[in-house]
Design an enzyme around this catalytic site. Structure first.
Site, PDB file in Angstrom:
ATOM      1  N   CYS A 161      71.136-105.657 -26.611  1.00  0.00           N
ATOM      2  CA  CYS A 161      70.311-105.480 -25.419  1.00  0.00           C
ATOM      3  C   CYS A 161      68.820-105.388 -25.711  1.00  0.00           C
ATOM      4  O   CYS A 161      68.017-105.315 -24.784  1.00  0.00           O
ATOM      5  CB  CYS A 161      70.747-104.227 -24.668  1.00  0.00           C
ATOM      6  SG  CYS A 161      72.529-104.038 -24.546  1.00  0.00           S
ATOM      7  N   HIS A 293      65.320 -98.282 -19.793  1.00  0.00           N
ATOM      8  CA  HIS A 293      66.526 -99.067 -20.089  1.00  0.00           C
ATOM      9  C   HIS A 293      67.555 -98.797 -19.005  1.00  0.00           C
ATOM     10  O   HIS A 293      68.192 -99.719 -18.520  1.00  0.00           O
ATOM     11  CB  HIS A 293      67.055 -98.718 -21.480  1.00  0.00           C
ATOM     12  CG  HIS A 293      68.149 -99.618 -21.945  1.00  0.00           C
ATOM     13  ND1 HIS A 293      67.979-100.985 -22.080  1.00  0.00           N
ATOM     14  CD2 HIS A 293      69.429 -99.361 -22.312  1.00  0.00           C
ATOM     15  CE1 HIS A 293      69.110-101.522 -22.512  1.00  0.00           C
ATOM     16  NE2 HIS A 293      70.003-100.558 -22.652  1.00  0.00           N
ATOM     17  N   GLU A 304      68.088 -91.079 -22.699  1.00  0.00           N
ATOM     18  CA  GLU A 304      66.784 -91.704 -22.480  1.00  0.00           C
ATOM     19  C   GLU A 304      65.813 -90.743 -21.811  1.00  0.00           C
ATOM     20  O   GLU A 304      64.627 -90.708 -22.165  1.00  0.00           O
ATOM     21  CB  GLU A 304      66.926 -92.982 -21.655  1.00  0.00           C
ATOM     22  CG  GLU A 304      65.620 -93.749 -21.562  1.00  0.00           C
ATOM     23  CD  GLU A 304      65.755 -95.125 -20.927  1.00  0.00           C
ATOM     24  OE1 GLU A 304      64.755 -95.875 -20.957  1.00  0.00           O
ATOM     25  OE2 GLU A 304      66.842 -95.442 -20.402  1.00  0.00           O
ATOM     26  N   LYS A 325      67.747-102.401 -13.181  1.00  0.00           N
ATOM     27  CA  LYS A 325      69.029-103.051 -13.472  1.00  0.00           C
ATOM     28  C   LYS A 325      69.957-103.180 -12.258  1.00  0.00           C
ATOM     29  O   LYS A 325      70.735-104.138 -12.194  1.00  0.00           O
ATOM     30  CB  LYS A 325      69.735-102.337 -14.622  1.00  0.00           C
ATOM     31  CG  LYS A 325      69.181-102.720 -15.997  1.00  0.00           C
ATOM     32  CD  LYS A 325      69.987-102.103 -17.131  1.00  0.00           C
ATOM     33  CE  LYS A 325      69.582-102.665 -18.489  1.00  0.00           C
ATOM     34  NZ  LYS A 325      68.232-102.249 -18.902  1.00  0.00           N
ATOM     35  N   HIS A 330      72.434-105.862 -15.846  1.00  0.00           N
ATOM     36  CA  HIS A 330      72.147-105.700 -17.277  1.00  0.00           C
ATOM     37  C   HIS A 330      72.413-107.052 -17.931  1.00  0.00           C
ATOM     38  O   HIS A 330      73.550-107.411 -18.206  1.00  0.00           O
ATOM     39  CB  HIS A 330      73.028-104.614 -17.883  1.00  0.00           C
ATOM     40  CG  HIS A 330      72.613-104.235 -19.279  1.00  0.00           C
ATOM     41  ND1 HIS A 330      71.764-105.015 -20.037  1.00  0.00           N
ATOM     42  CD2 HIS A 330      72.918-103.164 -20.055  1.00  0.00           C
ATOM     43  CE1 HIS A 330      71.583-104.448 -21.211  1.00  0.00           C
ATOM     44  NE2 HIS A 330      72.259-103.320 -21.250  1.00  0.00           N
ATOM     45  N   PHE A 389      72.943-101.352 -28.098  1.00  0.00           N
ATOM     46  CA  PHE A 389      74.071-101.050 -28.969  1.00  0.00           C
ATOM     47  C   PHE A 389      73.683-101.433 -30.402  1.00  0.00           C
ATOM     48  O   PHE A 389      72.967-102.405 -30.626  1.00  0.00           O
ATOM     49  CB  PHE A 389      75.293-101.859 -28.551  1.00  0.00           C
ATOM     50  CG  PHE A 389      76.067-101.272 -27.394  1.00  0.00           C
ATOM     51  CD1 PHE A 389      75.716-100.054 -26.838  1.00  0.00           C
ATOM     52  CD2 PHE A 389      77.150-101.947 -26.873  1.00  0.00           C
ATOM     53  CE1 PHE A 389      76.437 -99.517 -25.779  1.00  0.00           C
ATOM     54  CE2 PHE A 389      77.878-101.420 -25.815  1.00  0.00           C
ATOM     55  CZ  PHE A 389      77.530-100.206 -25.265  1.00  0.00           C
TER      56      PHE A 389
END
Length: 402
Positions: A161, A293, A304, A325, A330, A389
Site C-alpha cells: 500500500c 492512511h 495511526e 478511502k 483502498h 503491510f
C-alpha cells in the site's frame, strides 16, 4: 539540492476519469463504491468495491487499450497522458533526462487470475502466451516510458500500500539530487479480480458494510482500483520552459517497522512523519491537513492516530485529519498516488475533504476527524500518509509554491 515541483497530474479512479473528478468527489464526499459480483466466488461475503464504472472502463479500452497490456498498464497510461497534457510537455521534454517511477502492488492480476482458473479449474493448457509481460509488476512503468519515449531511469516499487507514495518519493529524491530533470511518477492497480478479492476476504480486513475510518463502528476497508500519475520536475526545469507550477513537493520520509508483517507500529509511523517534516524544514504546526492512511480497520486507525498525536501533539490542535478511502477505496499500490491528488485538492481549495460514513467518536481513539462534510482550512502545507503491510511507511508533504 534542487527544489521539486508538480506541473501535471492525472487520475483514473472509481470516481471517474481525471484528477479533477477525483478531487471533486473527495471534496463533496461522492463515493465511487459500487456493487461487485465475481462469478468464480461461490460464497462472496463482501459485495462492494470502489471499482471503475463500466463507462470508464470502456473509455479507457477505447483510448488506451492494447492487446498486450493489462488494465493496470492501461490505467497508468491513461493517467500519465492527462498529467503530461496538463504539464504541457512536448517530445523534446522526454528522452534521457525524463524518468518513470510507477509502483504497483499486484501487477497484472487479471491475466494471473484468468490463467489460474483455466489451468487449475478448467484443466486447459491454452493460456495467454503473452502472460509474462502482462503479469510483470514493471509493465505499467515500462508502457508509460514507451508511450512518451522517456528514456531516463525507470522504476517500479512493489511495496504493497506504500507503492504509489514511495514511487513518488523516489522520483522526488532523484530529482533533488539532479539525476534527471523530470519524472512521471505514481502508482497503478487493477486487482479487482475474483481470486484476488477472495484472498482479501479470507484475511478478514474488508467490510461487508460501509468503510468508516476512525468511527467507533468501523469494521474494515473497501478495496479499490485505479491510477494516479504526476509530472515532477526540478524547479529550474519547470521555470526554463515556462511551466505552470501547481505546487511544490516539500518533503518525503520513508522507513520500515522491521516488526509485525500486518500490524502497524505507531512509533515507526511517527518517525516517518518526522523524517518528512525534517526534509521539508517544517514544524508540525506548519501542517494544516493530513490525509491519513485511514483504512477503517480496527488496528490501523488506533495506531495511526497514536502516531499523529506523537508528532502533532495530544490534542492535534490546528490540524484537520481525514481519510478519503471511503470515496475512492483502498487502491493498494495506487492508494498513495490517488490520495496525493486528494491532498493537492485540499491544498488548492483550502478545504479538508470529509471522512464520509463517520458515525461516532471511538473512545479508544478519541479523535473527531473531518466528518461527513469538508472543513475550511488555512494552510501552506499538507501531508499524506501511507502505512503498508510489511511495515513499510511513506509520508509526502505538499506545499504551496512561492
Amino acid at each position: 539540492m534542487k527544489r521539486v515541483v508538480i506541473t501535471g497530474m492525472g487520475a483514473v479512479s472509481a470516481c471517474g476519469l481525471g484528477a479533477d473528478a477525483l478531487v471533486q468527489a473527495t471534496q463533496s464526499g461522492a463515493s465511487g463504491v459500487r456493487p461487485v459480483k465475481f462469478t468464480n466466488i461461490d460464497q462472496q461475503r463482501v459485495g462492494t468495491a470502489a471499482a471503475l464504472a463500466p463507462e470508464t472502463k470502456e473509455k479507457i479500452e477505447e483510448d488506451a487499450g492494447h492487446r498486450m497490456r493489462e488494465p493496470v498498464s492501461n490505467y497508468a497510461v491513461m493517467a500519465a497522458r492527462e498529467a503530461v497534457a496538463q504539464a504541457g510537455l512536448g517530445p523534446e521534454d522526454f528522452g534521457d533526462r525524463c524518468g518513470v517511477s510507477i509502483g504497483s502492488g499486484f501487477g497484472g492480476a487479471q491475466t494471473l487470475d484468468r490463467n489460474y482458473m483455466k489451468f487449475s479449474v478448467e484443466g486447459s493448457m491454452r493460456l495467454d502466451p503473452m502472460s509474462v509481460p502482462k503479469i510483470m509488476n514493471n509493465a505499467a512503468a515500462s508502457w508509460v516510458s514507451m508511450e512518451f519515449n522517456a528514456m531516463g531511469p525507470a522504476y517500479c516499487l512493489a511495496t504493497a500500500c506504500s507503492s504509489g507514495s514511495q514511487s513518488i518519493g523516489l522520483a522526488y529524491q532523484l530529482l533533488k539530487a539532479g539525476v534527471m530533470d523530470r519524472c512521471l511518477a505514481g502508482g497503478s492497480e487493477a486487482s479487482l479480480e475474483g481470486g484476488v478479492f477472495r484472498v482479501w476476504e479470507l484475511l478478514r480486513v474488508m467490510t461487508a458494510d460501509k468503510n468508516r475510518p476512525f468511527s467507533k463502528d468501523r469494521n474494515g476497508m473497501t478495496l479499490g482500483e485505479g491510477s494516479g500519475v504526476f509530472v515532477l520536475e526540478t524547479l529550474e526545469s519547470a521555470k526554463a520552459r515556462g511551466a505552470n507550477i501547481l505546487c511544490e513537493i516539500a518533503g518525503y520520509g520513508t522507513n520500515s517497522d522491521a516488526g509485525d508483517l500486518l500490524r502497524p507500529n505507531p512509533e515507526r509511523a511517527a518517525a516517518c512523519m518526522n523524517l518528512a517534516l525534517a526534509d521539508a524544514g517544517l514544524q508540525g504546526s506548519d501542517i494544516g491537513y493530513v490525509n491519513a492512511h485511514g483504512t477503517g480497520t480496527v488496528a490501523n486507525d488506533i495506531n495511526e492516530v497514536a502516531a499523529l498525536r506523537s508528532v502533532f501533539g495530544e490534542d492535534l490542535a490546528g490540524l484537520e485529519v481525514s481519510s478519503t478511502k471511503p470515496v475512492h477505496g483502498h487502491a493498494l499500490g495506487a492508494a498513495g498516488a490517488l490520495e496525493l491528488v486528494a491532498s493537492f485538492g485540499a491544498l488548492q481549495r483550502q478545504s479538508a475533504p470529509p471522512t464520509i460514513n463517520f458515525n461516532e467518536v471511538d473512545p479508544k481513539i478519541g479523535i473527531d476527524p473531518v466528518g461527513n462534510a469538508a472543513r475550511p482550512i488555512s494552510t501552506r502545507a499538507v501531508m499524506s500518509n501511507s502505512l503498508a503491510f510489511g511495515g513499510i511507511n511513506a509520508t509526502l508533504i505538499l506545499k504551496t509554491y512561492e
